[in-house]
Each structure stands twice: as C-alpha cells, then as structure tokens.
Design an enzyme around this catalytic site. Structure first.
Site, mmCIF file in Angstrom:
data_model
loop_
_atom_site.group_PDB
_atom_site.id
_atom_site.type_symbol
_atom_site.label_atom_id
_atom_site.label_comp_id
_atom_site.label_asym_id
_atom_site.label_seq_id
_atom_site.Cartn_x
_atom_site.Cartn_y
_atom_site.Cartn_z
ATOM 1 C CG HIS A 1 -1.778 -1.117 1.453
ATOM 2 N ND1 HIS A 1 -2.862 -1.362 0.636
ATOM 3 C CD2 HIS A 1 -1.790 -2.109 2.386
ATOM 4 C CE1 HIS A 1 -3.500 -2.450 1.061
ATOM 5 N NE2 HIS A 1 -2.860 -2.934 2.118
ATOM 6 C CB CYS B 1 -3.971 2.807 -1.151
ATOM 7 S SG CYS B 1 -2.912 1.453 -1.676
ATOM 8 C CG HIS C 1 -4.905 -1.801 -3.270
ATOM 9 N ND1 HIS C 1 -4.047 -1.780 -2.199
ATOM 10 C CD2 HIS C 1 -4.576 -2.892 -4.014
ATOM 11 C CE1 HIS C 1 -3.233 -2.839 -2.267
ATOM 12 N NE2 HIS C 1 -3.522 -3.520 -3.353
ATOM 13 C CG MET D 1 -7.080 1.468 0.068
ATOM 14 S SD MET D 1 -5.862 0.166 0.252
ATOM 15 C CE MET D 1 -5.116 0.672 1.814
HETATM 16 CU CU LIG Z 1 -3.652 -0.359 -0.852
#
Ligand SMILES: [Cu+2]
Length: 162
Positions: A104, A147, A150, A155
């Site tokens: 991440h 993030c 993602h 995210m």
């Molecule tokens: Cu992530």
C-alpha cells in the site's frame, strides 16, 4: 480529539468524594472528565491522584487508537483504509500501519487550498507486515487520501484536520 484539558476518571460517583472538583462533564457513556480548580488537599488526595492518572491514561489510549491510527487493509483482507474517515487535531500524528493486502501507499489526492499534498504524501510502498509511518498535517481542512495500487478498487479515505 487528543486534547484533554483536565484529568479523567471512569467512576462518576467518585467525583462526590473530591472536595476540589469544580466541574464534572460527561463526555461519553464510559468516561467522565473531572476538572479540579485547586490541588486536592483532603484525605482522599492520594487516592484521587491515582484514580485520575489511571483514568487519563486509559482515555488517551482510547483516543489515540480511534483517532490517529489507520490500518492499511482490513483484518478480513479487504483493500481499504480502516477507518476510512478520521478527524485529528492540526499537527497530530496519524500513524498508518500495514495490515493486509499490501503493498500500500498513502497519497494525498486533494488537499486544502495552498497545501502541497504531494510533499505530504508517502508514495513509497509499504511492503512488510506491520510496517508503518506517521503523517503529520499542520494545515486545517479536508484531505482526500488514496492508496495508489488499490485506488481503482476504492481504497480511499478522508482526513479532517481541525
Ligand atoms: Cu492499498
């Protein structure tokens, strides 16, 4: 959230024992903040200090856990920030901890006017379990955070700095 002007105890009825109590404020279902106008000088003094210290540390720990720590990936492995919205005080550290589904990163997508979100972002990937870093936002306002790996899966989170 973490600015607690006075000490706290978790036993509301104890307030009646304390001669120095000037104000009792209910702040949640579990905690009562007790502000003393003057040092306690009665026979309950030592007990009072012990209870006040214990209550204050418990309350501070609870605040830190809920307000300024964000998990990267949920315990179930979902690719989300947990929680996905927080409110912190200006200058308060926000610790992001790798939890699941990494790598991440934490990138500020939108920042308040005049704030350089790129400079505050943590673009390097967090790759190992439990890896963490702390972000500090000095300027008040709303920050939209993503993030990047993602982002398309949703995210993202919001940080309100007050
Ligand atoms: Cu992530």
């Amino acid at each position: 959230m973490a600015s607690i002007a006075c000490a706290a105890v978790t036993v509301p009825s104890y307030a009646a024992l304390n001669a120095g109590v000037s104000k009792v404020t209910k702040v949640s279902s579990r905690a009562t903040v007790v502000c003393s106008a003057a040092p306690v000088e009665n026979k309950w003094s030592k007990l009072a200090k012990g209870l006040v210290a214990t209550g204050a540390s418990v309350l501070l720990a609870a605040s830190a856990a809920s307000a300024a720590t964000v998990k990267l990936g949920s315990d179930k492995g979902e690719l989300i920030f947990v929680p996905d919205a927080i409110t912190v005080a200006a200058g308060e550290g926000i610790t992001f901890v790798n939890n699941a589904g990494f790598p991440h990163n934490v990138v500020i997508d939108e920042a308040p006017d005049g704030v350089d979100g790129d400079a505050l972002s943590h673009e390097d990937y967090l790759n190992s379990p439990g890896e963490s870093f702390t972000m500090t936002l000095k300027d008040k306002g709303t920050y939209a955070v993503v993030c990047q790996p993602h982002q398309n899966g949703g995210m993202k989170m919001t940080i309100n700095v007050q």
